[in-house]
Design a protein around this motif. Structure first.
Motif, mmCIF file in Angstrom:
data_model
loop_
_atom_site.group_PDB
_atom_site.id
_atom_site.type_symbol
_atom_site.label_atom_id
_atom_site.label_comp_id
_atom_site.label_asym_id
_atom_site.label_seq_id
_atom_site.Cartn_x
_atom_site.Cartn_y
_atom_site.Cartn_z
ATOM 1 N N ASN A 252 0.921 -1.153 -0.457
ATOM 2 C CA ASN A 252 -0.006 0.103 -0.224
ATOM 3 C C ASN A 252 0.956 1.272 0.076
ATOM 4 N N MET A 253 0.211 2.237 -0.924
ATOM 5 C CA MET A 253 1.206 3.710 -0.500
ATOM 6 C C MET A 253 -0.358 4.707 0.074
ATOM 7 N N VAL A 254 0.763 5.886 0.804
ATOM 8 C CA VAL A 254 -0.517 6.743 0.629
ATOM 9 C C VAL A 254 0.814 8.233 0.414
ATOM 10 N N LEU A 292 3.990 -0.633 3.747
ATOM 11 C CA LEU A 292 3.417 0.226 3.713
ATOM 12 C C LEU A 292 4.313 1.858 3.358
ATOM 13 N N ILE A 293 3.753 2.479 2.208
ATOM 14 C CA ILE A 293 5.417 3.190 2.382
ATOM 15 C C ILE A 293 4.385 4.540 2.024
ATOM 16 N N ILE A 304 10.199 9.887 1.866
ATOM 17 C CA ILE A 304 9.489 8.230 1.088
ATOM 18 C C ILE A 304 10.036 7.529 3.046
ATOM 19 N N ARG A 305 9.349 6.523 3.355
ATOM 20 C CA ARG A 305 8.622 6.183 3.841
ATOM 21 C C ARG A 305 8.363 4.428 3.984
ATOM 22 N N ASN A 306 9.370 3.607 4.675
ATOM 23 C CA ASN A 306 8.397 2.546 4.330
ATOM 24 C C ASN A 306 8.578 1.472 5.743
ATOM 25 N N ARG A 307 7.488 1.180 6.561
ATOM 26 C CA ARG A 307 7.873 0.091 7.686
ATOM 27 C C ARG A 307 8.487 -0.738 7.494
ATOM 28 N N PHE A 346 12.038 2.735 7.219
ATOM 29 C CA PHE A 346 13.604 3.340 6.495
ATOM 30 C C PHE A 346 13.193 4.093 5.871
ATOM 31 N N THR A 347 13.599 5.448 5.518
ATOM 32 C CA THR A 347 13.302 7.169 5.440
ATOM 33 C C THR A 347 14.589 6.955 4.758
#
Length: 357
Positions: A252-254, A292-293, A304-307, A346-347
């Motif tokens: 998913n991307m928000v 999730l991104i 841009i950050r992702n779990r 990770f950012t």
């Protein structure tokens, strides 16, 4: 914004001025001796050799102070104020105004101080004004020469960076096209399209159109150094749609935009896609544990950050994508991208590039 990169380039102030020590060692003493004699503010036969040596050492020091002060002022303005071409002449006039004020103040004060302790008669005070005029004209002439040298150095720097940027951009294009035309990507895309044609014709057409937009964007943006954040985000959304059809609920991307017009800020093309692919490549993607991104447009950065969802088998990373993107940013803005990682996220922060007005 095809020329935005060249507008944003700035030569490093002082690079060429650091090489002028030999010139100053010759020019400053010669000018100091020449000016005080041309203006006849000193009567040489009134002093012995030792006194003349000390007097001329004083004049040389005074000339050095004027020279160095004006050059430091030039460096300060170049380092701290960026002017567009429309404002350039105003900036030059302002610089010359500061030079006139500074030079007049130092020269007048220095000559008055010397005359108070000299053996010159009262009439020498009337020669201060002509001497100051000569000194100011000389200072303006030298500043003009330095400005010409600066512009030449700036142009050389622009050409050098432009060449480096074209190399980096070409490499990024090749990497992006390689990723897109990769047999696995084509196989997955065509396989997905084939499945949609038989099961969901309406979505098949949308998938096909989106795939065409992705390729078209890469081909069009290859001619540009910068694109608007709006165009880059639209491309990212299209690219993510292709991934979403493939991974479904596993990813998913928000996208969050915080009070900023995406039409008014810029990014290197295909920069967000690199980070999206990087997140999917290095994390487990499954419906049981969705990835999730978050893409956040803030005041000075796109974040841009992702779990982090660790893979059971982690592929070794070369870091080529991030390294190339960081290099492109340094060439464009002199800034680095910011990358940090903790146990959960990770950012990557990409500096927003504002147009030069």
């Amino acid at each position: 914004m095809d020329t935005a990169a060249s507008i944003l380039f700035s030569a490093k102030p002082g690079t060429f001025l650091k090489k002028d020590l030999a010139v100053k060692l010759i020019a400053v003493p010669v000018l100091a001796v020449l000016i005080v004699n041309v203006s006849k503010i000193i009567t040489n036969n009134r002093y012995n050799f030792l006194q003349l040596s000390l007097i001329y050492a004083y004049f040389i020091s005074l000339a050095w102070l004027i020279w160095e002060g004006n050059m430091r002022l030039l460096l300060f303005l170049k380092a701290n104020f960026r002017m567009s071409s429309k404002e350039y002449y105003k900036a030059v006039l302002a610089l010359y105004g500061f030079i006139i004020l500074y030079t007049s103040f130092i020269a007048t004060g220095g000559l008055f101080l010397w005359l108070n302790f000299s053996k010159e008669d009262y009439s020498s005070y009337g020669k201060i004004f002509p001497a100051v005029i000569i000194i100011v004209i000389t200072a303006l002439f030298i500043a003009n020469l330095y400005e010409m040298f600066y512009l030449k150095a700036q142009q050389q720097d622009i050409e050098k960076r432009a060449e480096q940027l074209n190399i980096a951009k070409t490499h990024a294009e090749l990497v992006a096209l390689k990723n897109q035309i990769d047999p696995h990507f084509l196989f997955n895309s065509l396989n997905t399209l084939s499945y949609l044609i038989s099961s969901d014709p309406q979505n098949a057409r949308l998938y096909n159109d989106t795939l065409a937009k992705v390729y078209r964007y890469i081909l069009v943006s290859r001619e540009k150094n910068l694109v608007s954040a709006a165009d880059e985000l639209e491309f990212l959304s299209n690219f993510f749609y292709l991934l979403k059809i493939r991974f479904d609920k596993a990813v998913n991307m928000v996208i969050e935009i915080k009070s900023m017009s995406t039409e008014e800020v810029f990014l290197p093309p295909i920069s967000l896609q690199v980070l999206l692919e990087n997140a999917i490549k290095h994390n487990e993607v499954s419906c049981a544990n969705p990835l999730l991104i978050n893409v956040i447009l803030a005041s000075n950065y796109i974040i841009i950050r992702n779990r982090i969802v660790k893979k059971s088998y982690e592929q070794p990373s070369t870091g080529t994508g991030l390294h190339n993107l960081d290099n492109r940013y340094k060439l464009l803005t002199g800034k680095n991208i910011i990358v940090y990682k903790n146990n959960d996220y990770f950012t990557v922060k990409l500096p927003i590039i504002y147009p030069q007005m």
